[in-house]
Write a protein that holds these residues in place. Structure first.
Motif, PDB file in Angstrom:
ATOM      1  N   GLU A   1       0.724  -1.217  -0.053  1.00 30.82           N
ATOM      2  CA  GLU A   1      -0.009   0.074  -0.001  1.00 30.82           C
ATOM      3  C   GLU A   1       0.795   1.362  -0.164  1.00 30.82           C
ATOM      4  OE1 GLU A   1      -3.525   2.192   2.694  1.00 30.82           O
ATOM      5  OE2 GLU A   1      -2.679   0.500   3.285  1.00 30.82           O
ATOM      6  N   ALA A   2       1.930   1.229   0.786  1.00 32.18           N
ATOM      7  CA  ALA A   2       2.899   2.455   0.894  1.00 32.18           C
ATOM      8  C   ALA A   2       3.476   2.575  -0.309  1.00 32.18           C
ATOM      9  CB  ALA A   2       3.799   2.303   2.190  1.00 32.18           C
ATOM     10  N   ALA A   3       3.810   1.420  -0.950  1.00 31.57           N
ATOM     11  CA  ALA A   3       4.686   1.626  -2.394  1.00 31.57           C
ATOM     12  C   ALA A   3       3.774   2.098  -3.390  1.00 31.57           C
ATOM     13  CB  ALA A   3       4.988   0.260  -2.570  1.00 31.57           C
ATOM     14  N   VAL A   4       2.403   1.844  -3.515  1.00 32.76           N
ATOM     15  CA  VAL A   4       1.640   2.252  -4.546  1.00 32.76           C
ATOM     16  C   VAL A   4       1.331   3.671  -4.224  1.00 32.76           C
ATOM     17  CG1 VAL A   4      -0.653   2.207  -5.241  1.00 32.76           C
ATOM     18  CG2 VAL A   4       0.551   0.075  -5.013  1.00 32.76           C
ATOM     19  N   ILE A   5       1.171   3.854  -3.015  1.00 33.87           N
ATOM     20  CA  ILE A   5       0.883   5.442  -2.856  1.00 33.87           C
ATOM     21  C   ILE A   5       1.962   6.192  -3.123  1.00 33.87           C
ATOM     22  CG2 ILE A   5       0.438   7.112  -0.919  1.00 33.87           C
ATOM     23  CD1 ILE A   5      -1.406   5.130   0.446  1.00 33.87           C
ATOM     24  N   ALA A   6       3.287   5.792  -2.861  1.00 34.65           N
ATOM     25  CA  ALA A   6       4.370   6.766  -3.036  1.00 34.65           C
ATOM     26  C   ALA A   6       4.687   6.924  -4.339  1.00 34.65           C
ATOM     27  CB  ALA A   6       5.670   6.129  -2.178  1.00 34.65           C
ATOM     28  N   THR A   7       4.469   5.770  -5.096  1.00 33.90           N
ATOM     29  CA  THR A   7       4.898   5.635  -6.543  1.00 33.90           C
ATOM     30  C   THR A   7       3.975   6.510  -7.197  1.00 33.90           C
ATOM     31  OG1 THR A   7       5.565   3.246  -6.262  1.00 33.90           O
ATOM     32  CG2 THR A   7       4.901   4.331  -8.676  1.00 33.90           C
ATOM     33  N   THR A   8       2.891   6.498  -6.986  1.00 30.67           N
ATOM     34  CA  THR A   8       1.714   7.523  -7.558  1.00 30.67           C
ATOM     35  C   THR A   8       2.120   9.144  -7.164  1.00 30.67           C
ATOM     36  OG1 THR A   8       0.241   5.847  -7.342  1.00 30.67           O
ATOM     37  CG2 THR A   8      -0.801   7.641  -8.037  1.00 30.67           C
ATOM     38  N   ALA A   9       2.289   9.349  -5.970  1.00 33.77           N
ATOM     39  CA  ALA A   9       2.769  10.610  -5.768  1.00 33.77           C
ATOM     40  C   ALA A   9       4.084  11.225  -6.248  1.00 33.77           C
ATOM     41  CB  ALA A   9       2.712  10.703  -4.086  1.00 33.77           C
ATOM     42  N   THR A  10       4.944  10.446  -6.599  1.00 39.83           N
ATOM     43  CA  THR A  10       6.218  11.004  -7.347  1.00 39.83           C
ATOM     44  C   THR A  10       6.240  10.408  -8.777  1.00 39.83           C
ATOM     45  OG1 THR A  10       7.094   8.688  -6.572  1.00 39.83           O
ATOM     46  CG2 THR A  10       7.542  10.635  -4.896  1.00 39.83           C
ATOM     47  N   ALA A  11       6.383   9.276  -9.067  1.00 39.79           N
ATOM     48  CA  ALA A  11       6.525   8.945 -10.590  1.00 39.79           C
ATOM     49  C   ALA A  11       5.409   9.172 -11.113  1.00 39.79           C
ATOM     50  CB  ALA A  11       7.219   7.690 -10.484  1.00 39.79           C
ATOM     51  N   GLY A  12       4.221   9.012 -10.675  1.00 43.83           N
ATOM     52  CA  GLY A  12       2.812   9.097 -11.380  1.00 43.83           C
ATOM     53  C   GLY A  12       2.628  10.717 -11.580  1.00 43.83           C
ATOM     54  N   ARG A  13       2.866  11.293 -10.540  1.00 44.49           N
ATOM     55  CA  ARG A  13       2.811  12.656 -10.702  1.00 44.49           C
ATOM     56  C   ARG A  13       3.666  13.276 -11.717  1.00 44.49           C
ATOM     57  NH1 ARG A  13       6.006  16.723  -9.355  1.00 44.49           N
ATOM     58  NH2 ARG A  13       5.467  18.633  -9.196  1.00 44.49           N
ATOM     59  N   THR A  14       4.714  12.842 -11.935  1.00 47.72           N
ATOM     60  CA  THR A  14       5.773  13.400 -12.815  1.00 47.72           C
ATOM     61  C   THR A  14       5.327  12.974 -14.374  1.00 47.72           C
ATOM     62  OG1 THR A  14       7.622  13.258 -11.349  1.00 47.72           O
ATOM     63  CG2 THR A  14       8.037  13.438 -13.767  1.00 47.72           C
ATOM     64  N   VAL A  15       4.611  11.560 -14.578  1.00 45.85           N
ATOM     65  CA  VAL A  15       4.076  11.173 -15.532  1.00 45.85           C
ATOM     66  C   VAL A  15       2.854  12.016 -15.996  1.00 45.85           C
ATOM     67  CG1 VAL A  15       2.684   9.184 -16.463  1.00 45.85           C
ATOM     68  CG2 VAL A  15       4.907   8.599 -15.481  1.00 45.85           C
TER      69      VAL A  15
END
Length: 745
Positions: free
Chosen positions: A275-289
């Motif tokens: 869960e933390a990995a999905v949230i962190a990924t979306t908040a960082t790499a997802g945001r940049t994408v």
């Protein structure tokens, strides 16, 4: 905002995946119907004089028998038979007589009854071994006539030792379209296996490697649905599919690589939860994408400012597929990762040590390069900029031209027919090169005769004659020799337009696919280019300023993009207009460059060339927020993204270069190689030298932002409070080589 989106994707992962699967199934069934709804027109700028002249003449006089939709050349290449020989005439007349009236309005050949001796002479070569026939096809518009041509072209074969070549009229567009469709399929057959092998090498796992490809398929299917909906409201060119597949697959593998790599990285940090990995990924790499995707969309939207309707089709196709790529990357892919969890590493593939990652952030080639650039940032920046300026220098010798039959392969029938028409047959014939002049208004015989005399005396004019006339409109043809973008015919168009018109009349100069079209198309594209670039620049500045809460970072990004694109286009001019790559890529040198093709490369590539810089700057920003040390942040960001961005660039290059290297038409070769060059230059000189050197020189000024900008960024969910801050698991190397947790300075 993006943290909340990641939480939503995790909590409702099965619902998101089910909805995505149902939509993909619907898109496959219903969206594929778009292929029957696309058209083949839209190449000419609608408001240009050439388009207005052509439209006026066709609306007034109609599409009449004798109008050259297709030119069929018949040649007894043995040289034994002539047009006077019954053995030569019989197979040709049989083939022409078998053409269905439902598709063909008229056939004008050497043997057509009622022709004068002078008219017959215009249809025969001097040695009388070759003749040509003009076919007028049935159809309300060019698209309908092109469809008719596709259904009868196989019937126009004389046989019996007589060579038959089809060209002229609308066949060039038909052949360019056919080449594009064949190239699209062939390029995917070659590129997809290469992509899969590279993805397996990069991910070292089958499951992770398959995810970017699935992402691309979802985006492409979604865009087909969008395009079919759009065909109900406007005309969409079939060439839009080229952009859909090209950008859809290219961005998908890039975005998938960034998202999946970040997710795996987050899982490995301190035993992080899924869960933390999905949230962190979306908040960082997802945001940049997402920001990167909207930057690409801003570039594609610049195509709406070009006057050619086909540009709008490219824009609609590109925007559609990028939107679905964003949705897939920030919602569907996180949901898939939430379901897979650590099984994302399933299907592990054992690989040799030389393809394995594992070096620390202070080791390896990227760390060495970061240190070299950081030691002499001013020198590095100067050398990088000079290299781009040298590459851009051939732009000073740019000669505008038109995409036509010469962009087809050298052995294409359209090319052969053009050589016959320019070298074997008299210029004054039903299929010869001519300007079509519409003289609107009542003109007396004496004034018309004087006007014809003035036109006939112009340099480059072979003859000036009345083609059709009535009290309201007169259609004049001015015959000439040469290609559409040769200096002589182009000057003839200017001279005709500068010639005083008959008293009381207005004159429009047109012509299908000739010098008037070349001149007006280049002028319209050149006039639209500043507005398109201005729009893209302003939107990109705003997006990056909001995303990174900075004034200087977006300015630097735009300047780098413009320099990078100038270098790419300079190499394109050298490679294709001047023939620098003619021997390697085996194409016929035309000697000109279609400005519309360059405009297409600029608007599409502008977003792509900022893509990798944004991922690099995003990591630098994270490290800066964690340490407050700009120099270390640049080094850390460079080290952490070096291999990932390189891999993403390699994947994108495979998609783009495959299209360019396997293409048969010069248009697709130029476009594919031009796009490839933009990615190569950006991922090497710009990303590896210019960006880190500039950010080292600017220091903490990189991150200065006025209060209103910071406030607006937060309000829109793009600032520190919305995922801009480093992930809870992000750490950076401390000065002594130890790890420094996020937030400790």
């Amino acid at each position: 905002m993006f943290s909340s989106l990641g939480l939503f994707a995790y909590q409702y992962r099965w619902l998101v995946l089910l909805a995505a699967g149902l939509f993909a199934g619907f898109a496959f069934v219903w969206g594929s119907g778009v292929f029957n709804a696309l058209n083949t027109g839209g190449l000419a700028p609608e408001a240009a004089e050439v388009s207005r002249a052509n439209e006026l003449l066709e609306q007034h006089f109609g599409h009449r028998p004798g109008d050259p939709d297709v030119v069929a050349v018949f040649d007894d290449e043995s040289g034994r038979r002539t047009v006077d020989d019954p053995d030569f005439a019989r197979p040709i007349q049989q083939a022409l007589g078998a053409l269905p009236p439902s598709h063909v309005v008229s056939v004008v050949s050497y043997w057509t009854p009622g022709l004068t001796p002078e008219q017959r002479a215009e249809l025969v070569s001097p040695d009388r071994n070759a003749t040509y026939t003009v076919l007028t096809l049935r159809g309300e518009d060019e698209s309908a006539r092109m469809e008719a041509y596709g259904e009868i072209q196989h019937l126009i074969k004389a046989g019996d030792g007589i060579a038959t070549y089809l060209g002229g009229g609308l066949t060039s567009v038909y052949e360019l379209q056919r080449e594009a469709s064949a190239n699209l399929a062939g390029a995917q057959v070659i590129s997809l296996p290469i992509l899969l092998v590279l993805l397996i090498l990069f991910y070292r796992g089958l499951v992770a490697a398959a995810m970017p490809v699935a992402l691309g398929m979802f985006a492409i299917l979604g865009s087909l649905v969008m395009l079919r909906l759009l065909t109900m409201m406007t005309d969409i060119s079939i060439f839009a599919l080229e952009i859909v597949v090209l950008i859809g697959l290219g961005l998908a593998v890039d975005y998938g690589l960034f998202i999946v790599s970040r997710f795996r990285e987050e899982l490995e940090r301190d035993g992080g939860s899924v869960e933390a990995a999905v949230i962190a990924t979306t908040a960082t790499a997802g945001r940049t994408v997402a920001v990167s995707g909207f930057t690409v969309i801003s570039g594609l939207s610049g195509l709406f400012l070009f006057p050619q309707p086909i540009s709008h089709s490219f824009a609609l196709g590109g925007v559609s597929v990028v939107l679905f790529n964003i949705v897939a990357a920030v919602l569907v892919l996180p949901a898939m990762l939430a379901i897979l969890g650590r099984r994302v590493n399933a299907g592990r593939v054992p690989l040799p040590r030389f393809v394995r990652a594992g070096r620390g952030p202070e080791e390896g080639g990227w760390a060495w390069l970061a240190r070299v650039v950081g030691k002499r940032p001013a020198v590095s920046l100067l050398l990088g900029v000079l290299a781009l300026l040298v590459a851009a220098a051939p732009l000073l010798e740019l000669r505008p031209g038109l995409t036509n039959h010469r962009y087809l392969p050298a052995d294409n029938q359209g090319q052969v027919v053009a050589r016959y028409m320019n070298g074997e047959f008299p210029p004054r014939g039903p299929a010869g090169m001519a300007l079509d002049i519409a003289v609107r208004g009542s003109v007396d015989r004496e004034s018309l005769g004087a006007y014809l005399a003035r036109l006939g005396d112009l340099p480059g004019a072979a003859a000036a004659r009345v083609h059709l006339t009535d009290p309201a409109l007169t259609w004049i043809k001015v015959d000439y020799r040469g290609e559409a973008d040769d200096p002589g015919p182009l000057q003839l168009v200017r001279d005709v337009r500068a010639t005083p018109s008959p008293p009381g009349a207005t004159v429009l100069v047109g012509g299908h696919g000739g010098a008037a079209m070349s001149l007006d198309n280049s002028a319209a594209t050149l006039a639209a280019l500043p507005a398109a670039l201005g729009f893209i620049t302003v939107v990109t500045l705003i997006l990056i300023a909001l995303a990174f809460r900075s004034v200087l970072v977006p300015i630097k990004a735009v300047l780098c993009a413009l320099l990078s694109l100038a270098a790419s286009l300079g190499i394109v001019v050298w490679a294709f207009q001047q023939g620098g790559l003619a021997g390697l890529l085996d194409f016929q040198v035309v000697g000109t460059t279609d400005l519309w093709t360059l405009g297409l490369i600029v608007t599409i590539a502008f977003g792509l060339v900022t893509d990798y810089e944004m991922f690099l700057v995003s990591r630098i920003r994270e490290a800066y927020l964690a340490t407050g040390d700009n120099r270390r942040a640049v080094a850390v960001g460079f080290q952490q993204t070096g291999s990932i961005i390189t891999r993403a660039a390699i994947l994108m290059i495979v998609v783009l270069a495959t299209m360019g290297l396997t293409a048969g038409s010069l248009f697709l070769i130029t476009f594919g190689i031009g796009m490839t060059l933009s990615v190569v230059i950006d991922a090497t000189i710009v990303r590896s030298v210019i960006v880190p050197a500039a950010m080292q020189l600017l220091g903490t000024a990189n991150w200065w932002a006025p209060r209103p900008l910071a406030w607006l960024s937060d309000r829109l969910g793009l600032g520190e409070g919305a995922g801009m801050a480093p992930s809870p698991h992000v750490d950076v190397p401390a000065g002594n080589g130890e790890r420094l947790p996020a937030g400790e300075k």
